[in-house]
Scaffold this motif. Sequence first.
Motif, PDB file in Angstrom:
ATOM      1  N   SER A  42       1.122  -1.091  -0.085  1.00  0.00           N
ATOM      2  CA  SER A  42      -0.162  -0.034   0.129  1.00  0.00           C
ATOM      3  C   SER A  42       0.711   1.398   0.208  1.00  0.00           C
ATOM      4  O   SER A  42       0.256   2.502  -0.465  1.00  0.00           O
ATOM      5  CB  SER A  42      -1.168  -0.140   0.855  1.00  0.00           C
ATOM      6  N   LYS A  43       2.171   1.247  -0.242  1.00  0.00           N
ATOM      7  CA  LYS A  43       3.219   2.550  -0.245  1.00  0.00           C
ATOM      8  C   LYS A  43       2.189   3.142  -0.904  1.00  0.00           C
ATOM      9  O   LYS A  43       2.140   2.737  -2.446  1.00  0.00           O
ATOM     10  CB  LYS A  43       3.897   2.464  -0.679  1.00  0.00           C
ATOM     11  N   THR A  44       2.001   4.265  -1.365  1.00  0.00           N
ATOM     12  CA  THR A  44       1.705   5.664  -1.433  1.00  0.00           C
ATOM     13  C   THR A  44       0.801   5.964  -1.892  1.00  0.00           C
ATOM     14  O   THR A  44      -0.182   7.215  -1.843  1.00  0.00           O
ATOM     15  CB  THR A  44       2.624   5.874  -2.817  1.00  0.00           C
ATOM     16  N   LEU A  87       7.490  -4.464   6.756  1.00  0.00           N
ATOM     17  CA  LEU A  87       8.634  -3.576   6.119  1.00  0.00           C
ATOM     18  C   LEU A  87       8.809  -4.153   5.092  1.00  0.00           C
ATOM     19  O   LEU A  87      10.170  -5.783   5.267  1.00  0.00           O
ATOM     20  CB  LEU A  87       8.918  -2.999   7.220  1.00  0.00           C
ATOM     21  N   ILE A  88       8.731  -3.793   3.786  1.00  0.00           N
ATOM     22  CA  ILE A  88       9.840  -4.269   2.383  1.00  0.00           C
ATOM     23  C   ILE A  88      10.899  -3.492   2.163  1.00  0.00           C
ATOM     24  O   ILE A  88      11.486  -4.407   1.223  1.00  0.00           O
ATOM     25  CB  ILE A  88       8.531  -4.689   1.240  1.00  0.00           C
ATOM     26  N   GLY A  89      10.745  -2.452   2.141  1.00  0.00           N
ATOM     27  CA  GLY A  89      12.165  -1.751   1.669  1.00  0.00           C
ATOM     28  C   GLY A  89      13.201  -1.750   2.432  1.00  0.00           C
ATOM     29  O   GLY A  89      13.440  -2.281   3.934  1.00  0.00           O
ATOM     30  N   LEU A 169      13.832 -15.583   2.473  1.00  0.00           N
ATOM     31  CA  LEU A 169      15.183 -14.935   1.847  1.00  0.00           C
ATOM     32  C   LEU A 169      13.782 -13.933   1.165  1.00  0.00           C
ATOM     33  O   LEU A 169      13.044 -14.295   0.754  1.00  0.00           O
ATOM     34  CB  LEU A 169      15.799 -15.625   0.685  1.00  0.00           C
ATOM     35  N   MET A 170      14.621 -13.149   1.034  1.00  0.00           N
ATOM     36  CA  MET A 170      14.394 -12.045  -0.440  1.00  0.00           C
ATOM     37  C   MET A 170      14.765 -11.443  -1.381  1.00  0.00           C
ATOM     38  O   MET A 170      15.891 -11.481  -1.267  1.00  0.00           O
ATOM     39  CB  MET A 170      13.334 -10.894   0.562  1.00  0.00           C
ATOM     40  N   CYS A 171      13.635 -11.222  -2.406  1.00  0.00           N
ATOM     41  CA  CYS A 171      14.387 -11.498  -3.359  1.00  0.00           C
ATOM     42  C   CYS A 171      13.599 -10.248  -4.312  1.00  0.00           C
ATOM     43  O   CYS A 171      12.177  -9.801  -4.638  1.00  0.00           O
ATOM     44  CB  CYS A 171      15.022 -12.266  -4.789  1.00  0.00           C
ATOM     45  N   MET A 202       5.678 -10.138  -7.633  1.00  0.00           N
ATOM     46  CA  MET A 202       5.079  -8.633  -7.907  1.00  0.00           C
ATOM     47  C   MET A 202       4.634  -8.524  -8.825  1.00  0.00           C
ATOM     48  O   MET A 202       4.101  -9.413  -9.546  1.00  0.00           O
ATOM     49  CB  MET A 202       6.247  -7.319  -7.857  1.00  0.00           C
ATOM     50  N   SER A 203       3.755  -7.442  -8.791  1.00  0.00           N
ATOM     51  CA  SER A 203       3.004  -7.703  -9.718  1.00  0.00           C
ATOM     52  C   SER A 203       2.666  -8.047 -11.149  1.00  0.00           C
ATOM     53  O   SER A 203       1.936  -8.948 -11.889  1.00  0.00           O
ATOM     54  CB  SER A 203       1.988  -5.791  -9.696  1.00  0.00           C
ATOM     55  N   ALA A 204       3.885  -7.530 -11.029  1.00  0.00           N
ATOM     56  CA  ALA A 204       4.242  -8.590 -13.129  1.00  0.00           C
ATOM     57  C   ALA A 204       4.441 -10.003 -12.936  1.00  0.00           C
ATOM     58  O   ALA A 204       4.455 -10.234 -13.852  1.00  0.00           O
ATOM     59  CB  ALA A 204       5.776  -7.621 -13.260  1.00  0.00           C
ATOM     60  N   VAL A 219       2.156  -7.603  -3.588  1.00  0.00           N
ATOM     61  CA  VAL A 219       1.891  -7.149  -5.321  1.00  0.00           C
ATOM     62  C   VAL A 219       1.170  -5.276  -5.080  1.00  0.00           C
ATOM     63  O   VAL A 219      -0.086  -5.539  -4.175  1.00  0.00           O
ATOM     64  CB  VAL A 219       0.843  -7.812  -5.289  1.00  0.00           C
ATOM     65  N   GLY A 220       1.518  -4.739  -5.161  1.00  0.00           N
ATOM     66  CA  GLY A 220       1.388  -3.603  -5.050  1.00  0.00           C
ATOM     67  C   GLY A 220      -0.085  -2.671  -6.036  1.00  0.00           C
ATOM     68  O   GLY A 220      -1.433  -2.948  -6.384  1.00  0.00           O
ATOM     69  N   THR A 221       0.414  -2.501  -7.846  1.00  0.00           N
ATOM     70  CA  THR A 221      -0.214  -1.968  -8.340  1.00  0.00           C
ATOM     71  C   THR A 221      -1.354  -3.033  -8.974  1.00  0.00           C
ATOM     72  O   THR A 221      -2.659  -2.548  -9.275  1.00  0.00           O
ATOM     73  CB  THR A 221       1.025  -2.369  -9.771  1.00  0.00           C
ATOM     74  N   VAL A 226      -2.036   2.410 -10.819  1.00  0.00           N
ATOM     75  CA  VAL A 226      -0.441   2.712 -10.782  1.00  0.00           C
ATOM     76  C   VAL A 226      -0.151   3.933  -9.317  1.00  0.00           C
ATOM     77  O   VAL A 226      -1.268   4.894  -9.366  1.00  0.00           O
ATOM     78  CB  VAL A 226      -0.366   3.356 -12.378  1.00  0.00           C
ATOM     79  N   ARG A 227       0.032   3.637  -9.332  1.00  0.00           N
ATOM     80  CA  ARG A 227       1.100   5.193  -8.008  1.00  0.00           C
ATOM     81  C   ARG A 227       1.806   5.627  -9.147  1.00  0.00           C
ATOM     82  O   ARG A 227       2.399   5.501  -9.941  1.00  0.00           O
ATOM     83  CB  ARG A 227       2.778   4.038  -7.399  1.00  0.00           C
ATOM     84  N   ASP A 228       0.974   6.958  -8.642  1.00  0.00           N
ATOM     85  CA  ASP A 228       2.122   8.564  -8.428  1.00  0.00           C
ATOM     86  C   ASP A 228       3.717   8.946  -8.703  1.00  0.00           C
ATOM     87  O   ASP A 228       3.443   8.620  -6.917  1.00  0.00           O
ATOM     88  CB  ASP A 228       1.102   9.314  -7.892  1.00  0.00           C
TER      89      ASP A 228
HETATM   90  C1  LIG Z   1       6.559  -1.613  -4.387  1.00  0.00           C
HETATM   91  C2  LIG Z   1       7.361  -3.077  -4.340  1.00  0.00           C
HETATM   92  C3  LIG Z   1       6.470  -3.851  -4.202  1.00  0.00           C
HETATM   93  C4  LIG Z   1       5.381  -3.842  -5.049  1.00  0.00           C
HETATM   94  O1  LIG Z   1       5.479  -3.851  -6.547  1.00  0.00           O
HETATM   95  P1  LIG Z   1       3.833  -3.610  -7.172  1.00  0.00           P
HETATM   96  O2  LIG Z   1       5.017  -3.753  -9.234  1.00  0.00           O
HETATM   97  O3  LIG Z   1       3.495  -2.377  -7.287  1.00  0.00           O
HETATM   98  O4  LIG Z   1       3.298  -4.860  -7.409  1.00  0.00           O
HETATM   99  C5  LIG Z   1       7.279  -5.049  -4.175  1.00  0.00           C
HETATM  100  N1  LIG Z   1       8.371  -5.472  -2.919  1.00  0.00           N
HETATM  101  C6  LIG Z   1       9.044  -4.488  -3.431  1.00  0.00           C
HETATM  102  C7  LIG Z   1      10.357  -4.419  -2.285  1.00  0.00           C
HETATM  103  C8  LIG Z   1       8.506  -2.771  -3.612  1.00  0.00           C
HETATM  104  O5  LIG Z   1       8.873  -1.562  -3.053  1.00  0.00           O
END
Ligand SMILES: *Cc1c(COP(=O)(O)O)cnc(C)c1O
Length: 230
Positions: A42-44, A87-89, A169-171, A202-204, A219-221, A226-228
């Motif tokens: 849900s970022k942004t 926290l994914i970042g 693990l995360m990638c 992720m989304s793609a 999954v965001g987008t 779409v994020r601004d």
């Molecule tokens: C923004 C983000 C996502 C989501 O990306 P989408 O392409 O919008 O699904 C997933 N993982 C990380 C680390 C992100 O920063």
Amino acid sequence: MTDPSNPSTDAAARLRAVQADVADACRAAGRDPASVTLIAVSKTFPVDSITPVIAAGQQVFGENRVQEAKTKWPDLLAQHRGVALHLIGPLQSNKAKEAVALFDAIHAVDRPSLCAALAKEITAQQRQPLLFVEVNTGAEAQKAGVLPEDADVFIRACRETYGLAVAGLMCIPPHDEAPAPHFALTAKIAARNGLSLLSMGMSADFKTAIAFGATHVRVGTAIFGVRDGH
Ligand SMILES: *Cc1c(COP(=O)(O)O)cnc(C)c1O
């Protein structure tokens, strides 16, 4: 947004479509859909965009910045007890205290100074977020994460030097490459280190990630639109 006049309904509809895609990908891979956690990123997006997605039944959310999450989530979490926040970042060591207090999982553990800060806060706060070590599978200079060849040693240090219970693990595969080899490499490193969780997709590319064993897809987008500006 497919219907700008009613973004909430859109998000709920898109959530259902993503849930169905996750279930399909699990079936195709011969996996139990319950083995994959969908993280709605849900970022942004403001609180007003998030509440309809909670109302639609989504229980796990992801944010990539501690500061932004602090402005949006404490009230939401208090109002919705079953909801978890990941926290994914990247995380700066000086924000470890706030991160351990707010998040149920941290997906970008990647250096000794952060391990030390997390270990201190986990003990002090008696909270145990799920911890994922990020692997920079594409060896991209601008990206966080440990290099694949350094992963085994780093994971051992997390456990033995810092006493951290690494869960997985995360990638984040490079934008311009096929993701499958990156997912396969991450899964291989996890297996040889006895790690059962894989945050990838992720989304793609979440369907591909599920085929390679992802337990957590971010999954965001595809859910929020779409994020601004990011
Ligand atoms: C923004 C983000 C996502 C989501 O990306 P989408 O392409 O919008 O699904 C997933 N993982 C990380 C680390 C992100 O920063």
